[in-house]
Write an enzyme that holds these catalytic residues in place. Sequence first.
Site, PDB file in Angstrom:
ATOM      1  N   ASN A  87       6.453 -14.469  -4.385  1.00  0.00           N
ATOM      2  CA  ASN A  87       7.618 -14.866  -3.600  1.00  0.00           C
ATOM      3  C   ASN A  87       7.116 -15.377  -2.260  1.00  0.00           C
ATOM      4  OD1 ASN A  87       9.474 -13.963  -5.584  1.00  0.00           O
ATOM      5  ND2 ASN A  87       9.258 -11.854  -4.848  1.00  0.00           N
ATOM      6  N   HIS A 100       0.973 -11.181  -1.788  1.00  0.00           N
ATOM      7  CA  HIS A 100       0.724 -10.335  -2.955  1.00  0.00           C
ATOM      8  C   HIS A 100       1.185 -11.043  -4.210  1.00  0.00           C
ATOM      9  CE1 HIS A 100       4.599  -9.441  -1.091  1.00  0.00           C
ATOM     10  NE2 HIS A 100       5.057  -9.226  -2.320  1.00  0.00           N
TER      11      HIS A 100
HETATM   12  P1  5GP Z   1       8.224  -9.146  -2.194  1.00  0.00           P
HETATM   13  O1  5GP Z   1       9.705  -8.904  -2.230  1.00  0.00           O
HETATM   14  O2  5GP Z   1       7.711  -9.266  -0.775  1.00  0.00           O
HETATM   15  O3  5GP Z   1       7.745 -10.266  -3.084  1.00  0.00           O
HETATM   16  O4  5GP Z   1       7.571  -7.862  -2.832  1.00  0.00           O
HETATM   17  C1  5GP Z   1       7.360  -6.696  -2.121  1.00  0.00           C
HETATM   18  C2  5GP Z   1       7.216  -5.605  -3.143  1.00  0.00           C
HETATM   19  O5  5GP Z   1       6.669  -4.471  -2.515  1.00  0.00           O
HETATM   20  C3  5GP Z   1       8.535  -5.171  -3.773  1.00  0.00           C
HETATM   21  O6  5GP Z   1       8.497  -5.358  -5.187  1.00  0.00           O
HETATM   22  C4  5GP Z   1       8.669  -3.704  -3.387  1.00  0.00           C
HETATM   23  O7  5GP Z   1       9.236  -2.902  -4.395  1.00  0.00           O
HETATM   24  C5  5GP Z   1       7.240  -3.328  -3.077  1.00  0.00           C
HETATM   25  N1  5GP Z   1       7.103  -2.265  -2.103  1.00  0.00           N
HETATM   26  C6  5GP Z   1       7.797  -2.143  -0.927  1.00  0.00           C
HETATM   27  N2  5GP Z   1       7.422  -1.047  -0.269  1.00  0.00           N
HETATM   28  C7  5GP Z   1       6.461  -0.457  -1.036  1.00  0.00           C
HETATM   29  C8  5GP Z   1       5.685   0.739  -0.870  1.00  0.00           C
HETATM   30  O8  5GP Z   1       5.784   1.471   0.116  1.00  0.00           O
HETATM   31  N3  5GP Z   1       4.808   1.038  -1.873  1.00  0.00           N
HETATM   32  C9  5GP Z   1       4.662   0.241  -2.972  1.00  0.00           C
HETATM   33  N4  5GP Z   1       3.764   0.631  -3.897  1.00  0.00           N
HETATM   34  N5  5GP Z   1       5.378  -0.889  -3.161  1.00  0.00           N
HETATM   35  C10 5GP Z   1       6.269  -1.224  -2.198  1.00  0.00           C
END
Ligand code: 5GP
Length: 119
Positions: A87, A100
């Site tokens: 994303n 990521h």
């Molecule tokens: P994005 O929305 O930025 O593409 O993805 C961020 C991801 O990080 C999400 O899928 C969310 O569930 C994950 N995430 C957010 N906070 C944490 C955390 O404290 N630990 C882990 N393992 N994943 C997290």
Amino acid sequence: MSDATLFTRIINREIPAVILYEDDLCIVINDIAPQAPVHMLVIPKQVIPRLADASSEDQSILGHLMWVAAEVARDAGVDEAFRLVVNNGEGAGQTVFHLHLHVLAGSSGSPMFSEADIG
Ligand code: 5GP
């Protein structure tokens, strides 16, 4: 309060996570809120906020992340069917501004995008 990103704090063991793989360049953790039976995050140790912020010098780390994604998919037994999602930007659903790769597997036959994704 630290300016470190959430993922840097996980890399530094300041916040707990299930760590599946680590090398000098990246770490792989289980997503805390999985969107599929297998949902891993491949995270570079170097902070690149968004894919669109990567520079020409970042090409080798970007390639490394892809290679690691396939390795951990193999370790998880899902190398025959998995997806990678990045994303990029708030408008695309990015919530953590530290690049990521989402490695998603285990949901059968779903379309690539749902209406919510493209709406
Ligand atoms: P994005 O929305 O930025 O593409 O993805 C961020 C991801 O990080 C999400 O899928 C969310 O569930 C994950 N995430 C957010 N906070 C944490 C955390 O404290 N630990 C882990 N393992 N994943 C997290």
